[in-house]
Scaffold this motif. Sequence first.
Motif, PDB file in Angstrom:
ATOM      1  N   MET A   1      46.944  31.395  47.493  1.00 52.67           N
ATOM      2  CA  MET A   1      45.558  31.171  47.840  1.00 52.67           C
ATOM      3  C   MET A   1      45.027  29.868  47.231  1.00 52.67           C
ATOM      4  O   MET A   1      44.026  29.365  47.666  1.00 52.67           O
ATOM      5  N   ASP A   3      44.426  26.012  46.425  1.00 56.60           N
ATOM      6  CA  ASP A   3      44.349  24.942  47.414  1.00 56.60           C
ATOM      7  C   ASP A   3      45.499  23.954  47.330  1.00 56.60           C
ATOM      8  O   ASP A   3      46.085  23.738  46.297  1.00 56.60           O
ATOM      9  N   THR A  74      33.336  37.170  49.609  1.00 56.73           N
ATOM     10  CA  THR A  74      34.383  36.415  50.284  1.00 56.73           C
ATOM     11  C   THR A  74      33.741  35.542  51.358  1.00 56.73           C
ATOM     12  O   THR A  74      32.974  36.027  52.181  1.00 56.73           O
ATOM     13  N   TYR A  89      38.045  32.441  51.126  1.00 54.22           N
ATOM     14  CA  TYR A  89      38.169  32.344  49.675  1.00 54.22           C
ATOM     15  C   TYR A  89      37.056  33.183  49.062  1.00 54.22           C
ATOM     16  O   TYR A  89      36.054  33.471  49.707  1.00 54.22           O
ATOM     17  N   GLN A 105      35.769  30.894  41.307  1.00 52.80           N
ATOM     18  CA  GLN A 105      36.603  31.366  42.407  1.00 52.80           C
ATOM     19  C   GLN A 105      37.560  32.424  41.877  1.00 52.80           C
ATOM     20  O   GLN A 105      38.025  32.349  40.731  1.00 52.80           O
ATOM     21  N   ASP A 107      41.138  33.974  42.821  1.00 55.32           N
ATOM     22  CA  ASP A 107      42.301  33.653  43.641  1.00 55.32           C
ATOM     23  C   ASP A 107      43.140  34.907  43.865  1.00 55.32           C
ATOM     24  O   ASP A 107      44.061  35.199  43.095  1.00 55.32           O
TER      25      ASP A 107
END
Length: 139
Positions: A1, A3, A74, A89, A105, A107
């Motif tokens: 997940m 980037d 989300t 995400y 965030q 993940d």
Amino acid sequence: MTDTHSLNSWPQPYRLPDAEPYWSALSENRLTFQHCNECAQAVWPAHSFCTHCGSRSLDWRQSSGRGSVWSYSTIMRGPTPVWAAIVPYTVGFIQMDEGYFLFSQIDADPDAIAIGQRVEVRFVQRGEQKLPLFVPCDR
């Protein structure tokens, strides 16, 4: 997940002067927070005084990097092209073990995230700045 998008295209955080030690620590893969020497409370976001008792006797401490998911959402449609490239995400508030909340965030597969779930910090390079993100942990 995590980037893989071009590092130069990520928007950069707004860096307030009171939080410079936080940003510097992130570049070394360390998560820090302010601590009041008078009332022993965690102070976050960073300030020039304690938001609990008003004292100016603050120092920076190393965080364990562990906490629990307090709330999350989300994102299914990114607000800019760079964020749209990584949907879905998840972002949320993490209640850190030291007693403060950090917005970050998360993940993980969105269906695998739950309120109260234990998470721990990882670091990701986004543009010129490293940022914390959280992943589920067993502890």
